[in-house]
Write a protein that holds these residues in place. Structure first.
Motif, PDB file in Angstrom:
ATOM      1  N   SER A 170     -40.050 -65.195-117.870  1.00  0.00           N
ATOM      2  CA  SER A 170     -40.123 -64.842-116.443  1.00  0.00           C
ATOM      3  C   SER A 170     -40.355 -66.068-115.552  1.00  0.00           C
ATOM      4  O   SER A 170     -41.238 -66.084-114.679  1.00  0.00           O
ATOM      5  CB  SER A 170     -41.221 -63.798-116.209  1.00  0.00           C
ATOM      6  OG  SER A 170     -40.960 -62.634-116.965  1.00  0.00           O
ATOM      7  N   PHE A 213     -33.816 -64.302-116.182  1.00  0.00           N
ATOM      8  CA  PHE A 213     -34.603 -64.623-114.985  1.00  0.00           C
ATOM      9  C   PHE A 213     -33.679 -64.902-113.796  1.00  0.00           C
ATOM     10  O   PHE A 213     -33.932 -64.447-112.681  1.00  0.00           O
ATOM     11  CB  PHE A 213     -35.515 -65.824-115.265  1.00  0.00           C
ATOM     12  CG  PHE A 213     -36.381 -66.182-114.091  1.00  0.00           C
ATOM     13  CD1 PHE A 213     -37.380 -65.317-113.662  1.00  0.00           C
ATOM     14  CD2 PHE A 213     -36.186 -67.372-113.399  1.00  0.00           C
ATOM     15  CE1 PHE A 213     -38.186 -65.625-112.572  1.00  0.00           C
ATOM     16  CE2 PHE A 213     -36.988 -67.693-112.301  1.00  0.00           C
ATOM     17  CZ  PHE A 213     -37.989 -66.810-111.891  1.00  0.00           C
ATOM     18  N   VAL A 218     -32.446 -61.648-112.298  1.00  0.00           N
ATOM     19  CA  VAL A 218     -33.452 -60.943-111.489  1.00  0.00           C
ATOM     20  C   VAL A 218     -33.734 -61.710-110.194  1.00  0.00           C
ATOM     21  O   VAL A 218     -33.810 -61.127-109.112  1.00  0.00           O
ATOM     22  CB  VAL A 218     -34.756 -60.737-112.299  1.00  0.00           C
ATOM     23  CG1 VAL A 218     -35.857 -60.150-111.424  1.00  0.00           C
ATOM     24  CG2 VAL A 218     -34.504 -59.829-113.505  1.00  0.00           C
ATOM     25  N   LYS A 219     -33.856 -63.023-110.321  1.00  0.00           N
ATOM     26  CA  LYS A 219     -34.206 -63.833-109.146  1.00  0.00           C
ATOM     27  C   LYS A 219     -33.165 -63.669-108.037  1.00  0.00           C
ATOM     28  O   LYS A 219     -33.508 -63.542-106.857  1.00  0.00           O
ATOM     29  CB  LYS A 219     -34.338 -65.305-109.544  1.00  0.00           C
ATOM     30  CG  LYS A 219     -34.833 -66.155-108.403  1.00  0.00           C
ATOM     31  CD  LYS A 219     -35.186 -67.547-108.803  1.00  0.00           C
ATOM     32  CE  LYS A 219     -35.551 -68.313-107.534  1.00  0.00           C
ATOM     33  NZ  LYS A 219     -35.910 -69.669-107.793  1.00  0.00           N
ATOM     34  N   ASP A 220     -31.904 -63.641-108.437  1.00  0.00           N
ATOM     35  CA  ASP A 220     -30.828 -63.466-107.467  1.00  0.00           C
ATOM     36  C   ASP A 220     -31.051 -62.186-106.638  1.00  0.00           C
ATOM     37  O   ASP A 220     -30.920 -62.193-105.412  1.00  0.00           O
ATOM     38  CB  ASP A 220     -29.505 -63.402-108.252  1.00  0.00           C
ATOM     39  CG  ASP A 220     -28.328 -63.184-107.351  1.00  0.00           C
ATOM     40  OD1 ASP A 220     -28.120 -64.038-106.475  1.00  0.00           O
ATOM     41  OD2 ASP A 220     -27.632 -62.150-107.511  1.00  0.00           O
ATOM     42  N   LYS A 221     -31.424 -61.095-107.318  1.00  0.00           N
ATOM     43  CA  LYS A 221     -31.648 -59.814-106.617  1.00  0.00           C
ATOM     44  C   LYS A 221     -32.885 -59.900-105.726  1.00  0.00           C
ATOM     45  O   LYS A 221     -32.899 -59.377-104.616  1.00  0.00           O
ATOM     46  CB  LYS A 221     -31.849 -58.656-107.612  1.00  0.00           C
ATOM     47  CG  LYS A 221     -30.798 -58.538-108.685  1.00  0.00           C
ATOM     48  CD  LYS A 221     -29.535 -57.878-108.147  1.00  0.00           C
ATOM     49  CE  LYS A 221     -28.409 -57.890-109.162  1.00  0.00           C
ATOM     50  NZ  LYS A 221     -27.904 -59.236-109.548  1.00  0.00           N
ATOM     51  N   VAL A 222     -33.928 -60.581-106.225  1.00  0.00           N
ATOM     52  CA  VAL A 222     -35.170 -60.681-105.443  1.00  0.00           C
ATOM     53  C   VAL A 222     -34.923 -61.517-104.186  1.00  0.00           C
ATOM     54  O   VAL A 222     -35.398 -61.175-103.091  1.00  0.00           O
ATOM     55  CB  VAL A 222     -36.327 -61.259-106.297  1.00  0.00           C
ATOM     56  CG1 VAL A 222     -37.545 -61.579-105.430  1.00  0.00           C
ATOM     57  CG2 VAL A 222     -36.709 -60.277-107.411  1.00  0.00           C
ATOM     58  N   ARG A 226     -35.611 -60.639-100.371  1.00  0.00           N
ATOM     59  CA  ARG A 226     -36.453 -61.472 -99.498  1.00  0.00           C
ATOM     60  C   ARG A 226     -35.710 -61.763 -98.189  1.00  0.00           C
ATOM     61  O   ARG A 226     -36.292 -61.697 -97.104  1.00  0.00           O
ATOM     62  CB  ARG A 226     -36.784 -62.773-100.246  1.00  0.00           C
ATOM     63  CG  ARG A 226     -37.767 -63.675 -99.552  1.00  0.00           C
ATOM     64  CD  ARG A 226     -38.180 -64.827-100.465  1.00  0.00           C
ATOM     65  NE  ARG A 226     -39.072 -64.421-101.528  1.00  0.00           N
ATOM     66  CZ  ARG A 226     -38.926 -64.757-102.818  1.00  0.00           C
ATOM     67  NH1 ARG A 226     -37.924 -65.523-103.206  1.00  0.00           N
ATOM     68  NH2 ARG A 226     -39.802 -64.347-103.720  1.00  0.00           N
ATOM     69  N   SER A 239     -39.058 -54.043-105.558  1.00  0.00           N
ATOM     70  CA  SER A 239     -39.000 -55.468-105.184  1.00  0.00           C
ATOM     71  C   SER A 239     -39.595 -55.650-103.790  1.00  0.00           C
ATOM     72  O   SER A 239     -40.416 -56.558-103.575  1.00  0.00           O
ATOM     73  CB  SER A 239     -37.556 -55.980-105.203  1.00  0.00           C
ATOM     74  OG  SER A 239     -37.080 -56.011-106.514  1.00  0.00           O
ATOM     75  N   ASP A 280     -43.211 -67.229-105.886  1.00  0.00           N
ATOM     76  CA  ASP A 280     -42.442 -67.154-107.140  1.00  0.00           C
ATOM     77  C   ASP A 280     -43.003 -66.135-108.147  1.00  0.00           C
ATOM     78  O   ASP A 280     -42.357 -65.812-109.146  1.00  0.00           O
ATOM     79  CB  ASP A 280     -42.310 -68.534-107.800  1.00  0.00           C
ATOM     80  CG  ASP A 280     -43.627 -69.281-107.848  1.00  0.00           C
ATOM     81  OD1 ASP A 280     -44.565 -68.868-107.149  1.00  0.00           O
ATOM     82  OD2 ASP A 280     -43.727 -70.260-108.606  1.00  0.00           O
ATOM     83  N   GLU A 328     -40.628 -62.768-108.371  1.00  0.00           N
ATOM     84  CA  GLU A 328     -39.544 -62.673-109.367  1.00  0.00           C
ATOM     85  C   GLU A 328     -40.095 -62.629-110.792  1.00  0.00           C
ATOM     86  O   GLU A 328     -39.538 -61.970-111.668  1.00  0.00           O
ATOM     87  CB  GLU A 328     -38.477 -63.774-109.212  1.00  0.00           C
ATOM     88  CG  GLU A 328     -38.934 -65.130-108.729  1.00  0.00           C
ATOM     89  CD  GLU A 328     -38.932 -65.260-107.205  1.00  0.00           C
ATOM     90  OE1 GLU A 328     -39.308 -64.293-106.514  1.00  0.00           O
ATOM     91  OE2 GLU A 328     -38.572 -66.363-106.718  1.00  0.00           O
ATOM     92  N   THR A 353     -39.164 -59.534-113.291  1.00  0.00           N
ATOM     93  CA  THR A 353     -38.554 -59.861-114.587  1.00  0.00           C
ATOM     94  C   THR A 353     -39.393 -59.267-115.724  1.00  0.00           C
ATOM     95  O   THR A 353     -38.854 -58.687-116.670  1.00  0.00           O
ATOM     96  CB  THR A 353     -38.442 -61.393-114.774  1.00  0.00           C
ATOM     97  OG1 THR A 353     -37.861 -61.948-113.605  1.00  0.00           O
ATOM     98  CG2 THR A 353     -37.590 -61.756-115.982  1.00  0.00           C
TER      99      THR A 353
END
Ligand code: HEM
Length: 485
Positions: free
Chosen positions: A89, A231, A234-238, A242, A254, A272, A275, A279
């Motif tokens: 994560s 990761f 998931v980060k892309d979606k978060v 944002r 989220s 950070d 995310e 994850t």
């Protein structure tokens, strides 16, 4: 005096002789939890082994494990600082980080967000249930497609997609089709996550294995790659969340996590961690649920009489004009018993994620120093002959009393979600998913094994035990297909 303290401090717990360099690594075998239970017969329920340079305490049996995790919950709430744990994560995992004030806040955020979106009140319960039902009906369609012309198929991918989709719907308000190639590839890799973080994995305890080509090194490299890829997904979606965040509208989990961590008061967590949390939740939620569903389906085809009895009960309680729902749970005791017996018998998370001690502690009169790695053998609790009659026999009826009602004391004795401060925070979500998946699958289909393939309980070891490739076919029963899609 100091001299005596040092002496007692250095005294080893009982345990097998450890070889130089490798310790007991070569003795673990294919199924370390079984080895741990055998060693407990010789050395007692609390003993020490060595893996590489690490001394590790192994806890076995109902009494010792509950004494440690419940009576001394704080002392056993740590995680070791293994190198692989830091790769999860984006280095911001709650699950794999050590006990600290920051971890406590992080766990509370994850736990309360999960609750808010699954069980906080009757409305959220209903909405969550609808997600699960829709996922299951999609899965039924997939199973029937894969069974066309009496073909046999392996169900693991479909279960993984369904379980991951339940979490994606909660976290992103978005789900993916069973045929989505990107999602299938991503999840196909995540399947291997548990090989590295399961107790007894050699990646962390023998770091020198990284320095020359060998199977452990490639497992570690794959682990690094799959964590980075998952990761990044998931980060892309978060990040999208944002960028479009509106404090007045909480679209999904989220948004809720962004709200607490980035816009809450006095959060000890930086941006950070959002995310990292998402994850963790998607990762933990899909592999476990899909694994237990694979075991359930395997046992249904292994014991067709039990499958038929379950269907009879479902037909009696639910009928054929509607789908099963959580409101039927109280009337489907045998179904619940089947689920608990699957969890007990397979003990498919045989050893928890490794713990570590946060301070010196004494268990069953034995001293364990601070910062020891601790393995908790859940399998041994579920096969403890003091607690279970004929523990090696699959018998769901053991959970039913004379009137056919579920024995709650006994179901509470099954240990699969661990206990204490590190107890799984997704247990309620998991139980709802498993109940609805199983009830709906049996309401809609009958499953049969492949006669050209022997049915075995053989499995691969990791954080979760996974059955070796098996295939089944599904036949349609009800007329309800297409009611929900
Ligand atoms: C931790 C089992 C489903 C989220 C754990 C642990 C176990 C476990 C054994 C480790 C506890 C320990 O180290 O002592 C299971 C099983 C599941 C399941 C058997 C399904 C049948 C889920 C789901 C979610 C989830 C659906 C989330 C949506 C977590 C998290 C942790 C965890 C976040 C880390 C807790 C911590 O370290 O404080 N689970 N789990 N799990 N589980 Fe689950």
């Amino acid at each position: 005096c100091l001299w005596i303290r040092n002496l007692t401090h250095k005294k080893r717990l009982p345990g097998p002789f450890a070889w130089p360099l490798v310790g007991n690594a070569m003795q673990l075998g294919q199924m370390p939890h079984i080895t741990f239970s055998k060693l407990a017969k010789k050395y007692g329920n609390v003993y020490q082994i060595r893996l590489g340079q690490n001394d590790i305490v192994v806890l076995n049996g109902d009494a010792a494990i509950r004494e440690a995790l419940i009576q001394h919950s704080k002392e056993f709430a740590g995680r070791p600082n293994f190198i692989s744990f830091q790769l999860v994560s984006g280095g911001r995992s709650m699950t794999f980080s050590n006990y600290s004030e920051q971890w406590k806040v992080h766990r509370r955020v994850a736990q309360s967000t999960l609750r808010a979106f699954s069980s906080a009140n009757s409305q959220t319960k209903k909405v969550f249930e609808q997600h699960v039902v829709a996922e299951c009906m999609d899965m039924v369609q997939s199973f029937l497609r894969l069974s066309a012309d009496r073909r046999y198929f392996n169900p693991s991918h479909e279960f993984t997609i369904a379980a991951a989709n339940v979490l994606c719907a909660l976290c992103f308000g978005k789900r993916y089709g069973h045929d989505d190639p990107e999602f299938r590839t991503l999840l196909g890799k995540v399947d291997k996550f548990g090989e590295t973080v399961g107790a007894g994995s050699l990646v962390d305890v023998m770091p020198w294995l990284q320095s020359f080509p060998n199977p452990v090194r490639s497992v570690y490299q794959n682990f690094k790659d799959l964590n980075n890829e998952f990761f990044a997904f998931v980060k892309d979606k978060v990040v999208q969340h944002r960028n479009t965040y509106n404090p007045d509208v909480t679209r999904d989990m989220s948004d809720a996590i962004i709200s607490v961590i980035e816009h809450g008061k006095n959060s000890m967590l930086t941006e950070d961690f959002v995310e990292g949390t998402v994850t963790d939740l998607i990762g933990a939620g899909q592999d476990t649920v899909s694994t237990v569903m694979q075991w359930i389906l395997l046992l249904l085809v292994k014991y067709p009489d039990m499958q038929a009895e379950l269907q009879q009960q479902i037909d009696k309680v639910v009928g054929c004009d509607r789908l099963p729902s959580m409101d039927d749970k109280a009337d489907l005791a045998y179904l619940e018993a089947f689920i608990y017996e699957t969890m007990r018998y397979t003990s498919f998370v045989p050893v928890t994620i490794p713990h570590s001690t946060t301070s010196d502690v004494t268990i069953e009169g034995l001293h364990i120093p601070k910062d020891m790695v601790v393995f908790i053998n859940q399998w041994s609790v579920n096969h403890d002959p003091q607690k279970w009659q004929d523990p090696h026999i699959f018998n769901p009826s053991r959970f039913l009393d004379e009137k056919g009602a579920l024995d709650k004391d006994l179901t509470n004795s099954v240990m699969i979600f661990s206990t204490g401060r590190r107890r799984c925070i997704g247990d309620q979500i998991a139980k709802t998913e498993i109940f609805l998946f199983l009830a709906i699958l049996l309401h809609q289909c009958t499953f049969e094994s492949n006669p050209s393939q022997p049915l075995t309980m053989d499995c691969s070891y990791g954080l979760a035990l996974k059955p070796v490739n098996y295939t089944v076919t599904a036949k349609v029963r009800g007329k309800l297909l297409g009611l929900v899609s």
